[in-house]
Design a protein around this motif. Sequence first.
Motif: not given
Length: 475
Positions: A5-12, A111-115
């Motif tokens: 749950p801590s990573l919801v809305g966060k990107k790798y 939206e999904k990846f940190d690029a």
Amino acid sequence: MSGPPSLVGKKYPAKQHARTVYSHLVHKNEVSAKGSAFFVSGEDLELYLYCDQTKPVRQNRYFFYLTGCDIPGSHVLYNTVKDHLTLYLPDIDYEDVMWSGLPLSLEAAAEKFDADEIKYASALHADLEEFHNDKVTIFTTDINKFNTKYEGFLQPGNKDFFYALDESRLIKDWYEIELMKHAAKITDNCHFAVMSATPIETNETHIHAEFLYHALRQGSKYQSYDPICCAGETCSTLHWVKNDEEITPDKKSVLIDAGAEWSCYASDVTRCFPINGDWTKEHLEIYNAVLKMQSVTKEMIKPGASWDVLHLTAHRIMIEEFLKLGIFKKEYTVDELFESKVSARFFPHGLGHLLGMDTHDVGGYPNYSDPDPLLQYLRLRRDLQAGMVLTDEPGIYFSPFLLEDTLKDPTKVKYINKDVLDKYWYIGGVRIEDDILVTEDGYENFTGITSDPEEISKIVRAGLAKGKEGFHNVV
């Protein structure tokens, strides 16, 4: 299924990972790093020979570290001068859509990846050519079947680049730690399930199946490594993965070394238990010796601690316990036994190893040519740093194969009371393994499944009380 749950809305944090790699490359070789770029291809789908079925895809770990992307056929390019990360997704195969569905769109990928930019692979050749024409050195790990068409633009195998990648992966950031905690939680539940299901575990394969079943139910479709499931004398083989021996009444001891994976990040946990819930005298004696080896070394974990020292401390504890049990003759001192190296064949592997995207993660710098048999197979040969994740996994084994030479060597066998040793062969081996984060002032244990022998007995007995009828088991 959803992850932590801590990573919801966060990107790798792929972009920060690329920057970290660059900082290590600059530190290692500033001249080489200047004006460079990084390129890594991910794994792609491959057919089995003479078959239309594809092989399972296990994503390239370096690629995942720089992207957080598990889509087969993808690539990544990082421009160190402009601090610009581009992720290339495979071109759309429109004929495949009817079979596999629509792939992730560029917009959804953004939206999904940190690029900084998402493109299709069709744009890759022109982009690499532009870098090449500008005399930019493009480092990559290796030339393989997935990037051979770009070989003329790439510089593979640079040792400094590998060093930078491995040093970056050594220290886990908050996002990676959350992934590993989640993998560890899944693994806790799986080990609990295995301990609880002894009425339907009459073959080592059943232990394997129980672990996989509960991992899959929790959303972990892949294991960090092939599970090791053994009973009795097969527990003396360190990486026993056949997992196919019958668990007969004479096999009192069970060892399972297995870890679920979450989003390419590993867990690695070993637990031992008596198949009928009741520890035999010898099994419990060895179990408690290993537990002491682990508990003492665990409390030594902190930044700056030498892993060599912790490992050798575990050997000394094992020697002390063997003297108490009479396996080693009491006319010899701990120091004499330690210097003789006789403990090496009872505890032949290292105390533990780094853990991350690989079970035996990069950055440990083992020295398998070390002439000291106590250190030869130690996979971590450096001082601990905050942010490392590692396993603490001492073990004691009674392997006829390992001990054959020792028992024939007059310089070694003189330390061993063979009559006492003969009482322990049936155990095979005991290993206890937890996943540990090195913190700023000590450690945090990710592993929650109990290692207390009384608590383990209670779990096994509770499962036995249900009988076979208490489990959903069609075969």
